[in-house]
Design an enzyme around this catalytic site. Structure first.
Site, PDB file in Angstrom:
ATOM      1  N   CYS A   7       0.834  -1.206   0.000  1.00 53.87           N
ATOM      2  CA  CYS A   7       0.000   0.000   0.000  1.00 53.87           C
ATOM      3  C   CYS A   7       0.870   1.259   0.000  1.00 53.87           C
ATOM      4  O   CYS A   7       0.589   2.217  -0.718  1.00 53.87           O
ATOM      5  CB  CYS A   7      -0.910  -0.024   1.218  1.00 53.87           C
ATOM      6  SG  CYS A   7      -1.976   1.394   1.314  1.00 53.87           S
ATOM      7  N   CYS A  62      -3.979  -2.379   6.209  1.00 56.11           N
ATOM      8  CA  CYS A  62      -3.946  -1.061   5.595  1.00 56.11           C
ATOM      9  C   CYS A  62      -5.253  -0.746   4.876  1.00 56.11           C
ATOM     10  O   CYS A  62      -5.613  -1.404   3.911  1.00 56.11           O
ATOM     11  CB  CYS A  62      -2.785  -1.070   4.600  1.00 56.11           C
ATOM     12  SG  CYS A  62      -2.520   0.451   3.755  1.00 56.11           S
TER      13      CYS A  62
END
EC number: 2.8.1.13
Length: 369
Positions: free
Chosen positions: A103, A200
Site C-alpha cells: 500500500c 492497511c
C-alpha cells in the site's frame, strides 16, 4: 531560517494522531499546508467494521482546528488493482503477504504523490510515519525513526531516493508520547485515538471472515513433522509460520504437553505441518532467498556485503551476510538461526540507522544452499 511560506505541502490525513500532529508541525515551520484524505476501500458492510466515516470526520475536525483545507480522493480502484489482487494471489499461493508495504509502494507514495503534485500543486507530500529523511550526502536516505518502538522504516523500504526527496516525515524525530502530548495540548480530536492495527485501509474487521469472502477456503489435514495426521485446518491461508494459537489441537495421548507450532505449509498437498515446542528445529532457518528487490538508491547490488536484517516488523536486528545471486535475487545467511522466517513477508536491510531497502522472502533454508 528558511522561508517555507511559498512551499506547498499536502499531508496525508488518516484521521489518526500522527498525521494530525504532522500537519501542525509543518504549519509551525511556515509551510503552506493542506490535508488529503484517501479513500481506498469501498465499504461493503456495516459500520461496526468500517471506520472510514469516523476517520474522515476526525481528519476534518483536525483540519478545521488548524485552519487548513482538507481534500478527499478515492483510490479504491488503484488499491484493488495494485494492492488487493496481489494480496489475494499471495494468500492463494500459501504465502503471507504484507499489504501495508504494498500500500505504501502503490498508493501513499505513488498514487497520492502523483495526485498531490499534479492536481493539487504540491511541492512535497508528508505523512505521519515514524521515519527520518537524511539529505547530508546529496542523495536522500531513509533512516529509522527516532522512537525505536515506533520506527516504521520496515514498511517504507520500497521507497526510492527520488520519492523520499518529495516526502517529509515530521514526527520521525519525535517519540510517540511527545506526539500525543502535542495533540493534547492543541486539543485535537485525535489526541486520545488509539493506533489502528487493521490491514492497511481495510480496518479492523475479523480477518478470517474477511479473507473467506474473496478466497474459497480449502480445508485439509494437519500433520506432524513425522507425517502423523492429528487434526484438520480450514484453509492454509488462515495460518502462518510460527503460529501457535487457533490450531484446534491440544496435547496428544502418550505425547508431551508442549504447545504445537506451525512449521511449514505443503501447498501442493494442502497440508499444514506442525511440531511441538517453541525451539523445534523445523521452526528455524539459517537464511533466506529474497526476490523483487527494492534498494532505496536503486543501485543493483553485485558484491556480497554484511549488514543487519529484519524479517518482520519490530524484530530485533539480525546480523547477516548478503550474497547477490542475480540482479533481482539475493541469498541472506543469518549469523545465528532464526525462527518463523515466512515466505511472502519482507526482508529489510540496514546499515546502522540507514534503511538500505529489501525484498520479498521467496524461501527459507537450513544448511547450505
Amino acid at each position: 531560517m528558511t522561508n517555507n511560506s511559498q512551499i506547498k505541502v499536502i499531508v496525508g490525513m488518516s484521521g489518526g494522531v500522527d498525521s494530525s500532529v504532522s500537519a501542525y508541525l509543518l504549519q509551525q515551520q511556515g509551510y503552506q499546508v493542506e490535508g488529503l484524505f484517501m479513500k481506498n476501500w469501498e465499504e461493503d458492510d456495516s459500520d461496526e467494521y468500517c471506520s472510514a466515516a469516523t476517520d474522515l470526520a476526525d481528519a476534518q475536525a483536525v483540519c478545521d482546528k488548524l485552519g487548513i483545507k482538507l481534500h478527499t480522493v478515492n483510490f479504491a480502484a488503484e488499491y484493488w488493482d495494485n494492492v488487493f489482487e496481489l494480496f489475494l494471489a499471495e494468500y492463494k499461493a500459501g504465502r503471507t503477504p504484507n499489504p501495508d508495504i504494498l500500500c505504501n509502494k502503490e498508493i501513499k507514495f505513488k498514487a497520492f504523490l502523483e495526485f498531490a503534485a499534479e492536481d493539487l500543486g504540491a511541492d512535497y507530500i508528508a505523512t505521519g510515519h515514524y521515519v527520518r529523511r537524511d539529505d547530508s550526502t546529496g542523495h536522500p536516505r531513509l533512516l529509522r525513526g527516532l522512537d525505536n518502538n515506533k520506527d516504521q522504516s520496515y514498511f517504507l523500504y520500497t521507497l526510492s531516493s527520488e520519492q523520499i526527496a518529495q516526502s517529509l516525515f515530521p514526527v520521525g524525530d519525535l517519540e510517540k508520547p511527545q506526539v500525543r502530548a502535542i495533540a493534547e495540548q492543541l486539543g485535537l480530536a485525535t489526541a486520545k485515538k488509539k493506533d489502528s492495527t487493521g490491514i492497511c485501509f481495510i480496518g479492523e474487521r475479523k480477518f478470517t471472515e474477511f479473507l473467506g469472502r474473496y478466497l474459497p477456503a480449502q480445508p485439509g489435514v494437519i500433520e506432524t513433522v513425522d507425517g502423523k495426521v492429528i487434526g484438520e485446518h480450514q484453509g492454509l491461508m488462515y495460518h502462518t509460520l510460527g503460529q501457535r494459537k487457533g490450531l484446534g489441537i491440544g496435547g496428544l495421548k502418550d505425547g508431551d504437553e508442549n504447545p504445537w507450532y506451525v512449521v511449514d505449509k505443503d501447498v501442493a498437498r494442502n497440508v499444514l505441518i506442525v511440531a511441538q515446542g517453541h525451539d523445534h528445529p523445523r521452526l528455524f532457518s539459517d537464511g533466506l532467498i529474497a526476490k523483487q528487490l527494492d534498494w532505496v538508491d536503486r543501485q543493483v547490488r553485485r558484491e556480497p556485503f554484511d549488514c543487519v536484517v529484519k524479517t518482520r516488523y519490530r524484530q530485533q536486528d539480525i546480523p547477516c551476510h548478503v550474497e547477490p545471486l542475480d540482479d533481482d535475487t539475493i541469498k541472506v545467511t543469518f549469523a545465528s538461526p532464526q525462527a518463523a522466517v515466512t515466505p511472502g513477508q519482507s526482508a529489510v536491510f540496514y546499515l546502522g540507522e540507514e534503511c538500505l531497502g529489501g525484498g520479498i522472502i521467496e524461501q527459507r533454508f537450513s544448511g547450505s544452499v
